[in-house]
Each structure stands twice: as structure tokens, then as C-alpha cells.
Scaffold this motif. Structure first.
Motif, PDB file in Angstrom:
ATOM      1  N   PRO A   1       0.820  -1.201   0.000  1.00 23.65           N
ATOM      2  CA  PRO A   1       0.000   0.000   0.000  1.00 23.65           C
ATOM      3  C   PRO A   1       0.861   1.261   0.000  1.00 23.65           C
ATOM      4  CG  PRO A   1       0.172  -0.832   2.222  1.00 23.65           C
ATOM      5  CD  PRO A   1       0.915  -1.810   1.335  1.00 23.65           C
ATOM      6  N   LEU A   2       0.351   2.312  -0.566  1.00 22.39           N
ATOM      7  CA  LEU A   2       0.974   3.629  -0.465  1.00 22.39           C
ATOM      8  C   LEU A   2      -0.143   4.649  -0.316  1.00 22.39           C
ATOM      9  CD1 LEU A   2       3.035   5.847  -0.553  1.00 22.39           C
ATOM     10  CD2 LEU A   2       3.213   5.555  -3.041  1.00 22.39           C
ATOM     11  N   ARG A   3      -0.225   5.220   0.867  1.00 26.11           N
ATOM     12  CA  ARG A   3      -1.212   6.266   1.111  1.00 26.11           C
ATOM     13  C   ARG A   3      -0.547   7.625   0.919  1.00 26.11           C
ATOM     14  NH1 ARG A   3      -4.914   6.317   6.434  1.00 26.11           N
ATOM     15  NH2 ARG A   3      -5.841   4.609   5.231  1.00 26.11           N
ATOM     16  N   ILE A   4      -1.075   8.401  -0.010  1.00 24.36           N
ATOM     17  CA  ILE A   4      -0.577   9.755  -0.258  1.00 24.36           C
ATOM     18  C   ILE A   4      -1.570  10.724   0.362  1.00 24.36           C
ATOM     19  CG2 ILE A   4       0.114  11.446  -1.984  1.00 24.36           C
ATOM     20  CD1 ILE A   4       0.612   9.175  -3.926  1.00 24.36           C
ATOM     21  N   SER A   5      -1.144  11.379   1.430  1.00 24.17           N
ATOM     22  CA  SER A   5      -2.012  12.326   2.125  1.00 24.17           C
ATOM     23  C   SER A   5      -1.629  13.747   1.727  1.00 24.17           C
ATOM     24  CB  SER A   5      -1.897  12.155   3.638  1.00 24.17           C
ATOM     25  OG  SER A   5      -2.353  10.881   4.040  1.00 24.17           O
ATOM     26  N   PHE A   6      -2.520  14.404   0.999  1.00 24.51           N
ATOM     27  CA  PHE A   6      -2.326  15.810   0.666  1.00 24.51           C
ATOM     28  C   PHE A   6      -2.905  16.622   1.818  1.00 24.51           C
ATOM     29  CE2 PHE A   6      -2.182  13.686  -3.430  1.00 24.51           C
ATOM     30  CZ  PHE A   6      -1.117  14.316  -4.054  1.00 24.51           C
ATOM     31  N   LEU A   7      -2.016  17.205   2.615  1.00 30.61           N
ATOM     32  CA  LEU A   7      -2.423  17.914   3.819  1.00 30.61           C
ATOM     33  C   LEU A   7      -2.938  19.310   3.469  1.00 30.61           C
ATOM     34  CD1 LEU A   7       0.597  16.781   6.033  1.00 30.61           C
ATOM     35  CD2 LEU A   7      -1.613  15.637   5.699  1.00 30.61           C
ATOM     36  N   GLU A   8      -3.438  19.977   4.481  1.00 35.26           N
ATOM     37  CA  GLU A   8      -4.019  21.301   4.260  1.00 35.26           C
ATOM     38  C   GLU A   8      -2.961  22.267   3.716  1.00 35.26           C
ATOM     39  OE1 GLU A   8      -7.240  23.857   4.108  1.00 35.26           O
ATOM     40  OE2 GLU A   8      -7.210  21.728   4.632  1.00 35.26           O
ATOM     41  N   PRO A   9      -3.223  22.910   2.581  1.00 33.75           N
ATOM     42  CA  PRO A   9      -2.247  23.868   2.041  1.00 33.75           C
ATOM     43  C   PRO A   9      -2.203  25.138   2.877  1.00 33.75           C
ATOM     44  CG  PRO A   9      -4.227  23.839   0.699  1.00 33.75           C
ATOM     45  CD  PRO A   9      -4.398  22.759   1.718  1.00 33.75           C
ATOM     46  N   PHE A  10      -1.108  25.859   2.744  1.00 37.46           N
ATOM     47  CA  PHE A  10      -1.006  27.148   3.431  1.00 37.46           C
ATOM     48  C   PHE A  10      -0.344  28.170   2.519  1.00 37.46           C
ATOM     49  CE2 PHE A  10       2.913  24.907   4.663  1.00 37.46           C
ATOM     50  CZ  PHE A  10       3.897  25.875   4.505  1.00 37.46           C
ATOM     51  N   ASP A  11      -0.593  29.416   2.840  1.00 40.19           N
ATOM     52  CA  ASP A  11      -0.047  30.527   2.071  1.00 40.19           C
ATOM     53  C   ASP A  11       1.363  30.824   2.583  1.00 40.19           C
ATOM     54  OD1 ASP A  11       0.580  32.968   0.840  1.00 40.19           O
ATOM     55  OD2 ASP A  11      -1.506  33.654   0.909  1.00 40.19           O
ATOM     56  N   PRO A  12       2.380  30.677   1.742  1.00 40.26           N
ATOM     57  CA  PRO A  12       3.754  30.912   2.219  1.00 40.26           C
ATOM     58  C   PRO A  12       3.995  32.346   2.675  1.00 40.26           C
ATOM     59  CG  PRO A  12       3.704  30.683  -0.168  1.00 40.26           C
ATOM     60  CD  PRO A  12       2.342  30.302   0.323  1.00 40.26           C
ATOM     61  N   ARG A  13       3.123  33.269   2.293  1.00 44.90           N
ATOM     62  CA  ARG A  13       3.267  34.653   2.745  1.00 44.90           C
ATOM     63  C   ARG A  13       3.013  34.788   4.244  1.00 44.90           C
ATOM     64  NH1 ARG A  13       1.347  33.432  -1.621  1.00 44.90           N
ATOM     65  NH2 ARG A  13       1.939  34.290  -3.629  1.00 44.90           N
ATOM     66  N   ASP A  14       2.331  33.780   4.813  1.00 47.14           N
ATOM     67  CA  ASP A  14       2.077  33.791   6.258  1.00 47.14           C
ATOM     68  C   ASP A  14       3.278  33.284   7.046  1.00 47.14           C
ATOM     69  OD1 ASP A  14      -0.488  34.714   5.751  1.00 47.14           O
ATOM     70  OD2 ASP A  14      -1.379  32.694   5.784  1.00 47.14           O
ATOM     71  N   PHE A  15       4.274  32.738   6.355  1.00 45.12           N
ATOM     72  CA  PHE A  15       5.482  32.203   7.001  1.00 45.12           C
ATOM     73  C   PHE A  15       6.694  32.728   6.224  1.00 45.12           C
ATOM     74  CE2 PHE A  15       1.994  29.357   7.792  1.00 45.12           C
ATOM     75  CZ  PHE A  15       2.097  29.065   9.141  1.00 45.12           C
ATOM     76  N   PRO A  16       7.017  33.998   6.391  1.00 48.71           N
ATOM     77  CA  PRO A  16       8.040  34.623   5.545  1.00 48.71           C
ATOM     78  C   PRO A  16       9.401  33.944   5.672  1.00 48.71           C
ATOM     79  CG  PRO A  16       6.770  36.273   6.761  1.00 48.71           C
ATOM     80  CD  PRO A  16       6.419  34.944   7.343  1.00 48.71           C
ATOM     81  N   GLY A  17      10.009  33.663   4.535  1.00 50.57           N
ATOM     82  CA  GLY A  17      11.339  33.078   4.505  1.00 50.57           C
ATOM     83  C   GLY A  17      11.302  31.570   4.369  1.00 50.57           C
ATOM     84  N   ARG A  18      12.305  31.032   3.694  1.00 51.13           N
ATOM     85  CA  ARG A  18      12.309  29.597   3.405  1.00 51.13           C
ATOM     86  C   ARG A  18      12.431  28.740   4.654  1.00 51.13           C
ATOM     87  NH1 ARG A  18      17.588  31.323   1.950  1.00 51.13           N
ATOM     88  NH2 ARG A  18      19.270  30.015   2.786  1.00 51.13           N
ATOM     89  N   LYS A  19      13.112  29.230   5.693  1.00 56.56           N
ATOM     90  CA  LYS A  19      13.251  28.439   6.909  1.00 56.56           C
ATOM     91  C   LYS A  19      11.916  28.297   7.626  1.00 56.56           C
ATOM     92  CE  LYS A  19      18.121  29.595   7.552  1.00 56.56           C
ATOM     93  NZ  LYS A  19      19.143  30.222   8.423  1.00 56.56           N
ATOM     94  N   ALA A  20      11.145  29.364   7.644  1.00 54.67           N
ATOM     95  CA  ALA A  20       9.823  29.300   8.280  1.00 54.67           C
ATOM     96  C   ALA A  20       8.884  28.402   7.478  1.00 54.67           C
ATOM     97  CB  ALA A  20       9.242  30.705   8.415  1.00 54.67           C
ATOM     98  N   ILE A  21       8.972  28.474   6.152  1.00 55.62           N
ATOM     99  CA  ILE A  21       8.141  27.622   5.295  1.00 55.62           C
ATOM    100  C   ILE A  21       8.517  26.153   5.505  1.00 55.62           C
ATOM    101  CG2 ILE A  21       7.641  26.997   2.898  1.00 55.62           C
ATOM    102  CD1 ILE A  21       8.040  30.004   2.225  1.00 55.62           C
ATOM    103  N   ALA A  22       9.824  25.863   5.556  1.00 60.96           N
ATOM    104  CA  ALA A  22      10.277  24.486   5.788  1.00 60.96           C
ATOM    105  C   ALA A  22       9.816  23.984   7.151  1.00 60.96           C
ATOM    106  CB  ALA A  22      11.799  24.418   5.685  1.00 60.96           C
ATOM    107  N   ALA A  23       9.925  24.829   8.175  1.00 65.14           N
ATOM    108  CA  ALA A  23       9.539  24.420   9.526  1.00 65.14           C
ATOM    109  C   ALA A  23       8.048  24.113   9.614  1.00 65.14           C
ATOM    110  CB  ALA A  23       9.919  25.509  10.529  1.00 65.14           C
ATOM    111  N   GLU A  24       7.212  24.941   8.991  1.00 69.03           N
ATOM    112  CA  GLU A  24       5.771  24.705   9.025  1.00 69.03           C
ATOM    113  C   GLU A  24       5.404  23.449   8.237  1.00 69.03           C
ATOM    114  OE1 GLU A  24       1.693  25.163   9.828  1.00 69.03           O
ATOM    115  OE2 GLU A  24       3.531  25.848  10.826  1.00 69.03           O
ATOM    116  N   SER A  25       6.038  23.257   7.093  1.00 66.74           N
ATOM    117  CA  SER A  25       5.779  22.050   6.304  1.00 66.74           C
ATOM    118  C   SER A  25       6.164  20.799   7.085  1.00 66.74           C
ATOM    119  CB  SER A  25       6.559  22.097   4.986  1.00 66.74           C
ATOM    120  OG  SER A  25       6.186  23.202   4.206  1.00 66.74           O
TER     121      SER A  25
END
Length: 243
Positions: free
Chosen positions: A184-208
Motif C-alpha cells: 500500500p501507499l497512502r498519499i495524504s495531501f495535507l491542508e495547504p497554506f499561504d507561504p506569505r504567512d510564514f516569511p522566509g524559506r526556513k519558516a516555510i520548511a519548519a511549518e511544512s
């Protein structure tokens, strides 16, 4: 059929079809949970195997950022190339800047793009720190682009499927293709978010990573464990060090 569509300058559905069928031939029985965004989306996913590319591409039509070794793989590399994969060449000091530009061009054309920010494959029971160089394309985010975290869960088969340790690509492919029964392989597409709410790549990576870890802990029914294999992650030569 794909090349005929391209000759006629039509959007080709065939790479997605091919990738999905190839994942099934390899043994994956894919279950999609959640709703994938179809365009203007940057998927951020955990990573276990080359099958991830087949299955995710088949489920969503996404293009990828992947290790150059994938592009050199027979059949898999050809299929990934049809699907507009951007390859990371670790030995190329100028590669990151060029690939960031390619990603920006791709997003400008309304693609869906997937990155595997762990930088290597794991065993499905662990989650490595997320590297951030490829997320520079989101500094600042292109207009309208969203980030959607994705969890890939192979269930009880994850440790067998994971491409880890010193196993070569060909040996891994032969082992997976000869494996019985299917998995089995379950692919869960989680709730998307607006990257503008997490400025900077480190914040985006941390939230993801936070969202993927939360979903993985739920899937495992318990805490994550340290990654057991001494596999060096991809080093993006020429990029500023992530911390």
C-alpha cells in the motif's frame, strides 16, 4: 502519444498516466487522501523511494526536483524526464542558482512542483531535518502560489521499500520489482497554506515539516524514531548552509 500531444502543442496527459501505471507495475497500490491543488502549488513531501516520484506524479501530475541519480536510472529517469523533472547535480557548484531559476520559470507556467527537502530517502519511521536551498524560489513567493505538505506512507512495508544504506539503485529496483505481494501507499495531501504567512524559506520548511510530522505520528500510532542508517543527505553545492 505524448510526443504527438507535444507536437500539437497540447497539454499532455500521458506522463501522468505513465507514471501512475508504472507505480502500479512496481507494486504500489495508491490511496489518495485529501485534495491536491492542481496548479500554482509547491508540494513539500517526505521521501522513501524512487516509487515516490511515480506515485506522486500519477496522483497529481506534479513535476519534481530530484537527485541527478534518478535521471540516470533506466526507464524511471526517462519517465521522470517526460514529467519535467528538475535534477539536482550535487557536483555542480553553479547548479543551485540555475535550478532555482528553472523552478521560478516552472511556477510562472502554473506548474505543480514537488521537493523532497530531507535531501535523501528514509525508512518511513523517521523524518530528517528539512534542507531549505530549493525553497529559495519562495523568497518571495510567486503570486498565487500555495504550499501543500504531503505525507507518503507505505505502512508496514515502509522499511522494505525505503531506499537506504549502501544499496545501489539497480539492486533496489530489482528487489522492489521482484517483491511479492504488492504494497500500500497512502498519499495524504495535507491542508495547504499561504507561504506569505510564514516569511522566509526556513519558516516555510519548519511549518511544512511540522504538519508532515504530525500526520506521520498519527499514521504510525506513536512517536518517530531516529533515522537508523548513516546516509549522507544531498549537499547542495554552492548553496548557503542551512541551519
Amino acid at each position: 502519444m505524448h510526443y504527438l500531444w507535444r507536437l500539437l502543442r497540447l497539454p499532455s496527459p500521458w506522463p501522468r498516466w505513465f507514471l501512475g501505471r508504472a507505480a502500479r507495475i512496481a507494486g504500489a497500490r495508491v490511496e489518495v487522501v485529501g485534495t491536491p491543488l492542481r496548479r500554482d502549488v509547491f508540494y513539500v513531501s517526505n521521501h522513501l523511494s524512487w516509487i515516490d516520484i511515480l506515485a506522486l506524479g500519477g496522483a497529481s501530475g506534479t513535476a519534481f526536483v530530484a537527485k541527478a541519480e534518478i535521471g540516470a536510472s533506466p526507464v524511471i529517469g526517462w519517465l521522470a524526464g517526460l514529467n519535467r523533472t528538475v535534477y539536482v547535480k550535487r557536483e555542480n557548484r553553479m547548479g543551485v542558482a540555475q535550478q532555482i531559476n528553472e523552478l521560478r520559470d516552472a511556477l510562472a507556467e502554473n506548474w505543480a512542483i514537488t521537493v523532497f527537502p530531507e535531501g535523501t530517502t528514509t525508512d518511513g519511521k523517521s523524518l530528517l531535518p528539512f534542507k531549505t536551498p530549493m525553497l529559495r524560489v519562495l523568497e518571495p513567493p510567486p503570486p498565487g502560489v500555495m504550499v501543500q505538505p504531503v505525507l507518503l506512507d507505505y505502512g508496514a512495508a515502509s522499511e522494505e521499500i525505503g531506499w537506504v544504506g549502501e544499496e545501489g539503485g539497480l539492486n533496489n529496483a530489482l528487489r522492489i520489482l521482484s517483491r511479492r505481494p504488492h504494497f500500500p501507499l497512502r498519499i495524504s495531501f495535507l491542508e495547504p497554506f499561504d507561504p506569505r504567512d510564514f516569511p522566509g524559506r526556513k519558516a516555510i520548511a519548519a511549518e511544512s515539516r511540522r504538519r508532515i510530522e504530525e500526520a506521520l505520528v498519527t499514521a504510525l500510532g506513536g512517536p518517530l524514531r531516529p533515522f537508523e542508517f548513516a546516509v549522507a543527505p544531498v549537499n547542495y553545492a554552492g548553496a548557503p548552509p542551512a541551519d
